[in-house]
Design a protein around this motif. Structure first.
Motif, PDB file in Angstrom:
ATOM      1  N   PRO A   1     -10.221   4.937  -9.682  1.00 37.79           N
ATOM      2  CA  PRO A   1      -9.116   4.036 -10.036  1.00 37.79           C
ATOM      3  C   PRO A   1      -8.233   3.674  -8.845  1.00 37.79           C
ATOM      4  O   PRO A   1      -7.844   2.511  -8.680  1.00 37.79           O
ATOM      5  CB  PRO A   1      -8.336   4.826 -11.097  1.00 37.79           C
ATOM      6  CG  PRO A   1      -9.349   5.766 -11.677  1.00 37.79           C
ATOM      7  CD  PRO A   1     -10.232   6.146 -10.520  1.00 37.79           C
ATOM      8  N   GLU A   2      -7.923   4.678  -8.011  1.00 35.44           N
ATOM      9  CA  GLU A   2      -7.085   4.388  -6.841  1.00 35.44           C
ATOM     10  C   GLU A   2      -7.825   3.512  -5.836  1.00 35.44           C
ATOM     11  O   GLU A   2      -7.243   2.599  -5.246  1.00 35.44           O
ATOM     12  CB  GLU A   2      -6.628   5.678  -6.167  1.00 35.44           C
ATOM     13  CG  GLU A   2      -5.689   5.415  -4.991  1.00 35.44           C
ATOM     14  CD  GLU A   2      -4.927   6.635  -4.543  1.00 35.44           C
ATOM     15  OE1 GLU A   2      -3.998   6.475  -3.727  1.00 35.44           O
ATOM     16  OE2 GLU A   2      -5.245   7.743  -4.995  1.00 35.44           O
ATOM     17  N   LEU A   3      -9.116   3.761  -5.652  1.00 34.20           N
ATOM     18  CA  LEU A   3      -9.892   2.936  -4.721  1.00 34.20           C
ATOM     19  C   LEU A   3      -9.936   1.490  -5.191  1.00 34.20           C
ATOM     20  O   LEU A   3      -9.827   0.564  -4.373  1.00 34.20           O
ATOM     21  CB  LEU A   3     -11.313   3.488  -4.573  1.00 34.20           C
ATOM     22  CG  LEU A   3     -11.459   4.891  -3.978  1.00 34.20           C
ATOM     23  CD1 LEU A   3     -12.935   5.229  -3.771  1.00 34.20           C
ATOM     24  CD2 LEU A   3     -10.695   5.028  -2.665  1.00 34.20           C
ATOM     25  N   ARG A   4     -10.078   1.280  -6.498  1.00 38.96           N
ATOM     26  CA  ARG A   4     -10.092  -0.102  -7.017  1.00 38.96           C
ATOM     27  C   ARG A   4      -8.758  -0.791  -6.768  1.00 38.96           C
ATOM     28  O   ARG A   4      -8.711  -1.974  -6.408  1.00 38.96           O
ATOM     29  CB  ARG A   4     -10.418  -0.093  -8.512  1.00 38.96           C
ATOM     30  CG  ARG A   4     -11.889   0.137  -8.829  1.00 38.96           C
ATOM     31  CD  ARG A   4     -12.198  -0.230 -10.267  1.00 38.96           C
ATOM     32  NE  ARG A   4     -11.524   0.663 -11.213  1.00 38.96           N
ATOM     33  CZ  ARG A   4     -12.055   1.800 -11.676  1.00 38.96           C
ATOM     34  NH1 ARG A   4     -13.262   2.178 -11.286  1.00 38.96           N
ATOM     35  NH2 ARG A   4     -11.384   2.542 -12.531  1.00 38.96           N
ATOM     36  N   ALA A   5      -7.660  -0.052  -6.949  1.00 41.92           N
ATOM     37  CA  ALA A   5      -6.334  -0.645  -6.725  1.00 41.92           C
ATOM     38  C   ALA A   5      -6.132  -1.001  -5.262  1.00 41.92           C
ATOM     39  O   ALA A   5      -5.591  -2.082  -4.938  1.00 41.92           O
ATOM     40  CB  ALA A   5      -5.253   0.328  -7.196  1.00 41.92           C
ATOM     41  N   ILE A   6      -6.554  -0.127  -4.370  1.00 41.82           N
ATOM     42  CA  ILE A   6      -6.418  -0.408  -2.935  1.00 41.82           C
ATOM     43  C   ILE A   6      -7.286  -1.604  -2.555  1.00 41.82           C
ATOM     44  O   ILE A   6      -6.849  -2.501  -1.813  1.00 41.82           O
ATOM     45  CB  ILE A   6      -6.820   0.826  -2.100  1.00 41.82           C
ATOM     46  CG1 ILE A   6      -5.872   2.003  -2.378  1.00 41.82           C
ATOM     47  CG2 ILE A   6      -6.818   0.500  -0.606  1.00 41.82           C
ATOM     48  CD1 ILE A   6      -6.343   3.318  -1.785  1.00 41.82           C
ATOM     49  N   ARG A   7      -8.518  -1.628  -3.067  1.00 44.23           N
ATOM     50  CA  ARG A   7      -9.438  -2.724  -2.739  1.00 44.23           C
ATOM     51  C   ARG A   7      -8.868  -4.056  -3.215  1.00 44.23           C
ATOM     52  O   ARG A   7      -8.940  -5.068  -2.508  1.00 44.23           O
ATOM     53  CB  ARG A   7     -10.799  -2.462  -3.383  1.00 44.23           C
ATOM     54  CG  ARG A   7     -11.907  -3.408  -2.914  1.00 44.23           C
ATOM     55  CD  ARG A   7     -13.235  -3.058  -3.564  1.00 44.23           C
ATOM     56  NE  ARG A   7     -13.627  -1.685  -3.256  1.00 44.23           N
ATOM     57  CZ  ARG A   7     -13.799  -0.729  -4.163  1.00 44.23           C
ATOM     58  NH1 ARG A   7     -13.618  -0.989  -5.451  1.00 44.23           N
ATOM     59  NH2 ARG A   7     -14.160   0.482  -3.784  1.00 44.23           N
ATOM     60  N   ALA A   8      -8.282  -4.069  -4.409  1.00 38.67           N
ATOM     61  CA  ALA A   8      -7.718  -5.313  -4.948  1.00 38.67           C
ATOM     62  C   ALA A   8      -6.521  -5.783  -4.131  1.00 38.67           C
ATOM     63  O   ALA A   8      -6.339  -6.980  -3.896  1.00 38.67           O
ATOM     64  CB  ALA A   8      -7.333  -5.114  -6.409  1.00 38.67           C
ATOM     65  N   ALA A   9      -5.681  -4.838  -3.717  1.00 43.51           N
ATOM     66  CA  ALA A   9      -4.482  -5.210  -2.947  1.00 43.51           C
ATOM     67  C   ALA A   9      -4.812  -5.526  -1.493  1.00 43.51           C
ATOM     68  O   ALA A   9      -4.138  -6.336  -0.860  1.00 43.51           O
ATOM     69  CB  ALA A   9      -3.461  -4.069  -3.006  1.00 43.51           C
ATOM     70  N   GLY A  10      -5.836  -4.857  -0.945  1.00 42.94           N
ATOM     71  CA  GLY A  10      -6.168  -5.024   0.460  1.00 42.94           C
ATOM     72  C   GLY A  10      -5.407  -4.085   1.376  1.00 42.94           C
ATOM     73  O   GLY A  10      -5.522  -4.176   2.598  1.00 42.94           O
ATOM     74  N   TYR A  11      -4.676  -3.141   0.795  1.00 45.57           N
ATOM     75  CA  TYR A  11      -3.916  -2.156   1.567  1.00 45.57           C
ATOM     76  C   TYR A  11      -3.514  -1.033   0.618  1.00 45.57           C
ATOM     77  O   TYR A  11      -3.705  -1.130  -0.605  1.00 45.57           O
ATOM     78  CB  TYR A  11      -2.663  -2.771   2.199  1.00 45.57           C
ATOM     79  CG  TYR A  11      -1.677  -3.295   1.174  1.00 45.57           C
ATOM     80  CD1 TYR A  11      -0.669  -2.471   0.650  1.00 45.57           C
ATOM     81  CD2 TYR A  11      -1.744  -4.603   0.715  1.00 45.57           C
ATOM     82  CE1 TYR A  11       0.225  -2.944  -0.307  1.00 45.57           C
ATOM     83  CE2 TYR A  11      -0.858  -5.085  -0.243  1.00 45.57           C
ATOM     84  CZ  TYR A  11       0.113  -4.250  -0.745  1.00 45.57           C
ATOM     85  OH  TYR A  11       0.990  -4.705  -1.697  1.00 45.57           O
ATOM     86  N   ARG A  12      -2.925   0.025   1.181  1.00 49.48           N
ATOM     87  CA  ARG A  12      -2.378   1.111   0.360  1.00 49.48           C
ATOM     88  C   ARG A  12      -0.954   1.384   0.793  1.00 49.48           C
ATOM     89  O   ARG A  12      -0.681   1.586   1.972  1.00 49.48           O
ATOM     90  CB  ARG A  12      -3.197   2.388   0.489  1.00 49.48           C
ATOM     91  CG  ARG A  12      -2.683   3.540  -0.390  1.00 49.48           C
ATOM     92  CD  ARG A  12      -3.480   4.814  -0.150  1.00 49.48           C
ATOM     93  NE  ARG A  12      -3.072   5.883  -1.042  1.00 49.48           N
ATOM     94  CZ  ARG A  12      -2.051   6.728  -0.794  1.00 49.48           C
ATOM     95  NH1 ARG A  12      -1.349   6.586   0.345  1.00 49.48           N
ATOM     96  NH2 ARG A  12      -1.735   7.686  -1.646  1.00 49.48           N
ATOM     97  N   MET A  13      -0.038   1.406  -0.180  1.00 55.55           N
ATOM     98  CA  MET A  13       1.351   1.792   0.070  1.00 55.55           C
ATOM     99  C   MET A  13       1.748   2.778  -1.014  1.00 55.55           C
ATOM    100  O   MET A  13       1.825   2.421  -2.185  1.00 55.55           O
ATOM    101  CB  MET A  13       2.277   0.573   0.045  1.00 55.55           C
ATOM    102  CG  MET A  13       3.726   0.912   0.412  1.00 55.55           C
ATOM    103  SD  MET A  13       4.883  -0.469   0.155  1.00 55.55           S
ATOM    104  CE  MET A  13       4.183  -1.718   1.227  1.00 55.55           C
ATOM    105  N   ALA A  14       1.969   4.017  -0.616  1.00 56.01           N
ATOM    106  CA  ALA A  14       2.257   5.066  -1.591  1.00 56.01           C
ATOM    107  C   ALA A  14       2.859   6.265  -0.871  1.00 56.01           C
ATOM    108  O   ALA A  14       2.721   6.401   0.352  1.00 56.01           O
ATOM    109  CB  ALA A  14       0.979   5.473  -2.328  1.00 56.01           C
TER     110      ALA A  14
END
Length: 264
Positions: free
Chosen positions: A187-200
């Motif tokens: 789930p987290e990988l899908r969210a990062i892939r959709a956004a194009g970055y990770r901020m957390a």
């Protein structure tokens, strides 16, 4: 089972064993995990070998400059030769040479530290870092390894691979049988892939926000990640600093990314 069948079951790792080389690599690996060095007897206990079995190998490693005696005595530690060899590796050297001035500029402009991470032997390896000019700093250490599944940089590297190639890619990085671990963070990988970055929030340090943006190769998979471990300064203006840092990181990683391959 016939003798021929038994021979077919021998793995490539066993078939091509080189005991002397394995012993030398074991010594380097155990010394790498002990900052203060180890005596010959301590190395022997770690590896299950006698001091006499280690003597010639240690002497050769000392003679070749990979290992040094601490104070000229019976305590051994890694020299800087391994680090020097690693930084000569052409892809790392080119990427670091191109990225370092950009990281330095980012750190000065945003008053935040940042670091560049690449996949290496099943981990994320920090190959460049920059800190702001200040009387204090928080920074990641160049040469440090990080877990791909429990850090912002690692998760961004994993997420920004084409899903159809992710297991194969992880195998090339040195992580075998990764399907279960990928499912756990899917789930987290899908969210990062959709956004194009990770901020957390950082998974290692309370009060730090990790902002990670991928550097992409010609197939648009991530080949590296730039992460800003954001610390809030008491005197910083109250505005969307995270958003500003993210946009600045995107410009930086766009400049480092390779052109899209024809047909992509």
């Amino acid at each position: 089972m016939s003798g021929g069948d038994a021979g077919a079951d021998i793995s490539a790792a066993d078939r091509y064993r080189a005991p002397a080389l394995d012993k030398g690599l074991d010594i380097l690996e155990v010394l790498a995990s002990h900052v203060g060095g180890l005596t010959r007897a301590e190395i022997g206990r770690e590896l299950g070998l006698s001091a006499s079995q280690l003597y010639r190998m240690l002497e050769r490693l000392v003679a070749r400059g990979y290992v040094a005696r601490v104070g000229g005595g019976d305590r051994y530690t890694l020299s800087m030769k391994m680090f020097v060899l690693a930084t000569r590796h052409p892809p790392f050297r080119r990427l670091t040479a191109q990225a370092q001035p950009m990281l330095d500029e980012f750190a000065a402009e945003m008053n935040q530290s940042c670091h560049l991470v690449v996949p290496d032997h099943g981990t994320g390896l920090i190959i460049a870092q920059a800190s702001p000019v200040s009387h204090w700093e928080y920074r990641a250490r160049v040469g440090a390894q990080m877990d791909l599944f429990s850090t912002g940089s690692g998760l961004t590297l994993l997420a920004c691979q084409h899903p159809d190639r992710s297991v194969e890619t992880l195998g090339q990085w040195g992580i075998a049988s990764a399907e279960d671990r990928l499912r756990q963070v899917a789930p987290e990988l899908r969210a990062i892939r959709a956004a194009g970055y990770r901020m957390a929030p950082s998974m290692q340090i309370v009060g730090v926000t990790d902002i990670s943006v991928p550097v992409r190769g010609p197939d648009q998979d991530a080949v590296a990640v730039v992460t800003c471990a954001h610390l809030e300064h008491p005197d910083a203006p109250r505005q969307d600093l995270h958003g500003e840092i993210l946009e600045r990181l995107k410009r930086l990683t766009d400049a480092l990314s390779l052109p899209i391959a024809p047909g992509r």
